[in-house]
Scaffold this active site. Structure first.
Site, mmCIF file in Angstrom:
data_model
loop_
_atom_site.group_PDB
_atom_site.id
_atom_site.type_symbol
_atom_site.label_atom_id
_atom_site.label_comp_id
_atom_site.label_asym_id
_atom_site.label_seq_id
_atom_site.Cartn_x
_atom_site.Cartn_y
_atom_site.Cartn_z
ATOM 1 N N GLU A 34 0.927 -1.269 0.019
ATOM 2 C CA GLU A 34 0.028 0.074 -0.063
ATOM 3 C C GLU A 34 0.969 1.208 0.121
ATOM 4 O O GLU A 34 0.632 2.243 0.756
ATOM 5 C CB GLU A 34 -0.939 -0.017 1.085
ATOM 6 C CG GLU A 34 -1.977 -1.024 0.978
ATOM 7 C CD GLU A 34 -3.069 -1.322 2.017
ATOM 8 O OE1 GLU A 34 -2.936 -0.263 2.975
ATOM 9 O OE2 GLU A 34 -3.913 -2.254 2.238
ATOM 10 N N GLU A 75 -4.795 -8.747 0.391
ATOM 11 C CA GLU A 75 -5.858 -8.177 1.422
ATOM 12 C C GLU A 75 -6.990 -7.860 0.627
ATOM 13 O O GLU A 75 -6.964 -7.143 -0.449
ATOM 14 C CB GLU A 75 -5.232 -6.948 2.113
ATOM 15 C CG GLU A 75 -4.157 -6.944 3.095
ATOM 16 C CD GLU A 75 -3.653 -5.554 3.723
ATOM 17 O OE1 GLU A 75 -4.963 -5.012 3.975
ATOM 18 O OE2 GLU A 75 -2.503 -5.528 4.134
#
Length: 369
Positions: free
Chosen positions: A172, A277
């Protein structure tokens, strides 16, 4: 999986079918340890045949809970274990003593399993470090200041017998949450990623795969600006939750730097995809999201996918999401890539009428369409 009916008088078979159908729903309620089950089982989405698992906890509890999730999924074999190194201090990022051992033990128990390890690129990784300091740290990393920490981690993974670990490095990076974020200096970030990969690949015996995994969408910076190059990326991942509020799955696919952009970019660079995720978030217990995401996974066949299984994202450990839990469980029950079947506990008497143990897919029961 098709049912196997053989012979027997028509009247007896009809009575067995009627009784069997009546008891199936009761059996499902009795055998499911997960969230609410009073709603009908929905039609199963396209089967996600990729290796899968879930994030259940970072520590040893995460390993221990995998058996429970497998039972809830009808004995489905979880091929992927997923954990995160803590990012407080450099000694954490090196793999603190006792942390990696349970995960490595699970991986070594059986061939074909995959350990996925998220690795921070900076200490104080969630301490809201200002951009100016992040920029300086990225440049230090690009100059090799932190290579030794990553060599130590690589040596520990090899020594533990998990040299084929998937390393989700600096995940991320296109956002604002982590000190290892990219936006303050994308050029330095890419150079730093390449230094880390080179340092870890230099360790004898390693067979690591490095997963570049931005969050879906543009966020603070387009994640394509952070891509460090094909030589140091083995898998192109994406973390994708059901957010923002009110955004449909179709919009998640079509948005700039979204799901479609991701698979197109991966194809252009000759890379397989992953979803390290994913899960529910801003739109609550959204069974449609769950159904569409499993369809997407089934279509694009990632190397692996791991649901984030705690509230508000998950299904097995989050009783707030019963409808989504039913969709997920139906899709992955038994781990065969086929529609789930009636629990085998009912097979003995049913076999009397059918000549063998019957198998009724969840998505073919009466009233489920």
């Amino acid at each position: 999986m098709a049912s196997h009916r053989r012979g027997g008088p028509a009247v007896r078979a009809a009575s067995v079918v009627a009784a069997f159908t009546a008891l199936v729903a009761l059996a499902l309620v009795a055998t499911r340890p997960g969230p609410a089950v009073d709603d009908p089982v929905p039609p199963a989405p396209a089967r996600a045949a990729a290796a899968f698992g879930a994030f259940l906890d970072s520590g040893p509890d995460g390993v221990a809970r995998m058996a429970g999730l497998s039972r809830w999924l009808g004995g489905a074999e979880l091929k992927v274990a997923h954990t995160y190194l803590p990012g407080g201090l450099w000694e954490d990022i090196e793999g603190p003593p006792g942390f990696l051992e349970p995960w490595a033990g699970w991986r070594r128990e059986q061939a074909g399993r995959t350990l996925v390890l998220n690795v921070p690129m900076q200490e104080r990784n969630e301490e809201d470090v200002p951009d100016e300091e992040v920029r300086a740290l990225l440049r230090q990393g690009a100059d090799g200041a932190f290579d030794g920490h990553f060599r130590t981690l690589a040596e520990r993974l090899v020594a533990l017998g998990v040299p084929d670990t998937v390393i989700v490095l600096g995940w991320e990076m296109n956002g604002t949450t982590y000190t290892h974020r990219c936006a303050p200096d994308p050029a330095a970030w890419k150079a730093y990623w390449n230094r880390i990969v080179a340092a870890m690949r230099a360790v004898p015996g390693q067979r690591f795969r490095f997963d570049f995994a931005p969050s879906r969408g543009r966020d603070a910076v387009p994640w394509t600006e952070c891509y460090p190059g094909d030589d140091t990326v083995d898998i192109l991942g994406m973390d994708s939750y059901d957010q923002p509020a009110g955004v449909t799955f179709t919009e998640q696919v079509s948005e700039p730097y979204g799901l479609q952009w991701h698979v197109d970019f991966a194809e252009a660079h000759g890379k397989p995809v992953s979803y390290p995720e994913w899960g529910l978030f801003r739109n609550g217990d959204n069974a449609e999201y769950m159904r569409h995401m499993l369809d997407w996974i089934g279509e694009h066949r990632p190397v692996y996918h791991t649901l984030t299984d705690y509230c508000p994202h998950g299904v097995w450990q989050c009783p707030a999401n019963p409808r989504s839990a039913r969709v997920y469980r139906t899709a992955l029950y038994g781990g065969t890539g086929q529609p789930a079947c009636v629990p085998p506990a009912l097979g003995d008497w049913a076999a009397y009428g059918f000549g063998s143990r019957p198998c009724f897919p969840f998505d073919r029961w009466p009233g489920d369409r």
